[in-house]
Motif scaffolding. Structure first.
Motif, PDB file in Angstrom:
ATOM      1  N   HIS A 164      37.416  36.849  22.380  1.00  0.00           N
ATOM      2  CA  HIS A 164      37.362  35.966  23.512  1.00  0.00           C
ATOM      3  C   HIS A 164      37.166  34.468  23.286  1.00  0.00           C
ATOM      4  CE1 HIS A 164      37.676  39.893  25.603  1.00  0.00           C
ATOM      5  NE2 HIS A 164      36.591  40.238  24.908  1.00  0.00           N
ATOM      6  N   ASP A 169      41.265  23.897  24.944  1.00  0.00           N
ATOM      7  CA  ASP A 169      40.933  24.848  25.514  1.00  0.00           C
ATOM      8  C   ASP A 169      40.146  25.105  26.924  1.00  0.00           C
ATOM      9  OD1 ASP A 169      43.032  26.246  24.467  1.00  0.00           O
ATOM     10  OD2 ASP A 169      42.007  27.304  22.912  1.00  0.00           O
ATOM     11  N   THR A 170      38.993  24.685  26.298  1.00  0.00           N
ATOM     12  CA  THR A 170      37.696  24.248  27.481  1.00  0.00           C
ATOM     13  C   THR A 170      37.118  22.930  26.872  1.00  0.00           C
ATOM     14  OG1 THR A 170      35.672  25.356  28.595  1.00  0.00           O
ATOM     15  CG2 THR A 170      36.163  25.656  25.979  1.00  0.00           C
ATOM     16  N   ASN A 227      34.202  21.731  29.037  1.00  0.00           N
ATOM     17  CA  ASN A 227      33.052  21.666  29.864  1.00  0.00           C
ATOM     18  C   ASN A 227      31.746  21.462  29.148  1.00  0.00           C
ATOM     19  OD1 ASN A 227      32.894  24.395  28.793  1.00  0.00           O
ATOM     20  ND2 ASN A 227      31.721  25.123  30.605  1.00  0.00           N
ATOM     21  N   PRO A 237      34.512  29.481  30.364  1.00  0.00           N
ATOM     22  CA  PRO A 237      34.270  30.222  31.698  1.00  0.00           C
ATOM     23  C   PRO A 237      35.115  31.308  32.106  1.00  0.00           C
ATOM     24  CG  PRO A 237      33.959  28.048  31.914  1.00  0.00           C
ATOM     25  CD  PRO A 237      34.644  28.163  30.515  1.00  0.00           C
ATOM     26  N   ASP A 238      36.796  31.138  32.266  1.00  0.00           N
ATOM     27  CA  ASP A 238      37.467  32.193  32.828  1.00  0.00           C
ATOM     28  C   ASP A 238      37.483  33.346  31.905  1.00  0.00           C
ATOM     29  OD1 ASP A 238      38.488  30.647  30.503  1.00  0.00           O
ATOM     30  OD2 ASP A 238      40.417  31.186  31.033  1.00  0.00           O
ATOM     31  N   ARG A 239      37.166  33.372  30.590  1.00  0.00           N
ATOM     32  CA  ARG A 239      37.093  34.573  29.943  1.00  0.00           C
ATOM     33  C   ARG A 239      35.985  35.349  30.054  1.00  0.00           C
ATOM     34  NH1 ARG A 239      39.833  32.422  24.270  1.00  0.00           N
ATOM     35  NH2 ARG A 239      41.527  31.283  25.126  1.00  0.00           N
ATOM     36  N   LEU A 288      34.351  35.316  32.888  1.00  0.00           N
ATOM     37  CA  LEU A 288      34.506  35.926  34.111  1.00  0.00           C
ATOM     38  C   LEU A 288      35.348  37.224  34.088  1.00  0.00           C
ATOM     39  CD1 LEU A 288      33.756  36.128  37.183  1.00  0.00           C
ATOM     40  CD2 LEU A 288      36.094  34.406  37.422  1.00  0.00           C
ATOM     41  N   ALA A 289      36.385  37.202  33.151  1.00  0.00           N
ATOM     42  CA  ALA A 289      37.101  38.437  32.921  1.00  0.00           C
ATOM     43  C   ALA A 289      36.544  39.321  32.206  1.00  0.00           C
ATOM     44  CB  ALA A 289      38.305  37.905  32.045  1.00  0.00           C
TER      45      ALA A 289
END
Length: 327
Positions: A20, A47-48, A50, A125-127, A129-130
């Motif tokens: 991930h 891709d990120t 932050n 972050p989105d991964r 959360l997934a």
């Protein structure tokens, strides 16, 4: 500034953290100025973004969170601003462990570092959360004793009415056939029923108690199988529990029948039948889910109706068999 190298060309195990992660993130050295890093962020494709990963001579040194980077003086060094001990995980760590580590440390993203201290990627972050959502669904389905595969659970939950009909009706038809067989068994004991009509009164109670005991055992076994507990580890305890429950119910039912109907023979028949039927219910409830699981079928759909039919037939046979022997 961005590291565009892939993580691995080998087949991916999607249960580990590395599956991930992405290495397409901002990267800087400890000697970089805040102003220079901000400028590179403006034109970068990540891709990120932050956090900024800090590396020195190929080794991971720390991270700078975006909010800290934006608030820092332009001439400050990244090395003075970075967090030197952020939470990190190895690439091969289980995805659930990685996600929960990020949650516990209140991190929006998580850095992967190998055993030699080299940066391997960031889980955005989105991964994260997934991962948490997938693991949550899997835990619930396992606790509920439905299926090991979360995708299969979602499919079963969202499938159209015709498929629901096809999946469930065959097991219920088995139950309907069992009802006719049970009626045939009762008819074979017509003579005993004519001699002692009171025996009819206790058929529903004996069948219900056996089904209830079987349902409890079945729930424990299906849940155990769904999380990988082998049947052999549950057999002895469940059999002992079923025997103890059967004896306790039988010793309770016998005196109550005698107290209410004042018939010692009937009280003895009911007591023995309840004990035997409840004890065998435990065995049936263990074997059927295991057989269905071994055959590749989902035990949550089939074991309930099938176990009910088999146990109802056994309870009736046990009841009238004991009645015939004692009468």
């Amino acid at each position: 500034m961005a590291n565009d190298a892939g993580l691995s060309a080998e087949p991916i195990n999607f249960e580990i953290a590395a599956a991930h992660a992405t290495s397409r993130v901002p990267i800087a050295s400890p000697a970089s100025l805040v102003a220079d890093v901000r400028a590179e962020l403006m034109g970068g494709d990540f891709d990120t973004a932050n956090l900024v990963v800090v590396e020195d001579q190929g080794l991971f040194r720390g991270i700078v969170r975006l909010e800290a980077l934006l608030a820092a003086p332009p001439r400050q060094l990244i090395g003075d601003l970075m967090d030197r001990e952020p939470p990190v995980v190895a690439p091969g760590v289980d995805q659930e462990v990685a996600a929960w580590r990020a949650v516990r440390h209140r991190e929006a993203a998580l850095v992967l570092v190998d055993a030699s201290g080299r940066f391997q990627g960031v889980i955005p972050p989105d991964r994260l959360l997934a991962i948490l959502l997938a693991e949550h669904d899997e835990d619930l389905t396992r606790i509920g004793g439905f299926m090991k595969d979360t995708a299969a659970v979602r499919t079963a939950s969202l499938e159209p009415v015709p498929r629901r009909f096809r999946h469930r009706l065959p097991w219920l038809l088995v139950g309907l056939a069992g009802a006719f067989v049970a009626a045939g068994f009762v008819a074979r004991f017509e003579e005993q029923l004519q001699q002692m009509l009171i025996l009819v009164f206790f058929i529903p109670g004996i069948v219900y108690l056996a089904d209830a005991v079987g349902t409890q055992t079945e729930t424990v076994v299906v849940r155990g199988l769904s999380v990988g507990v082998p049947l052999r580890r549950m057999v002895a305890r469940e059999l002992a529990a079923g025997l103890a429950i059967g004896l306790a119910l039988g010793m309770t039912a016998g005196p109550l029948v005698y107290l209410l109907w004042h018939d010692l023979d009937v009280a003895l028949i009911v007591a023995l039948s309840v004990s035997a039927a409840c004890s065998t219910a435990t065995l049936v409830a263990m074997l059927l889910p295991w057989l269905l699981s071994m055959s590749g079928r989902d035990p949550a759909f089939g074991s309930g109706p099938l176990a009910t039919v088999v146990q109802d037939l056994l309870s009736i046979l046990i009841y009238f068999g004991i009645a015939t022997a004692l009468m």
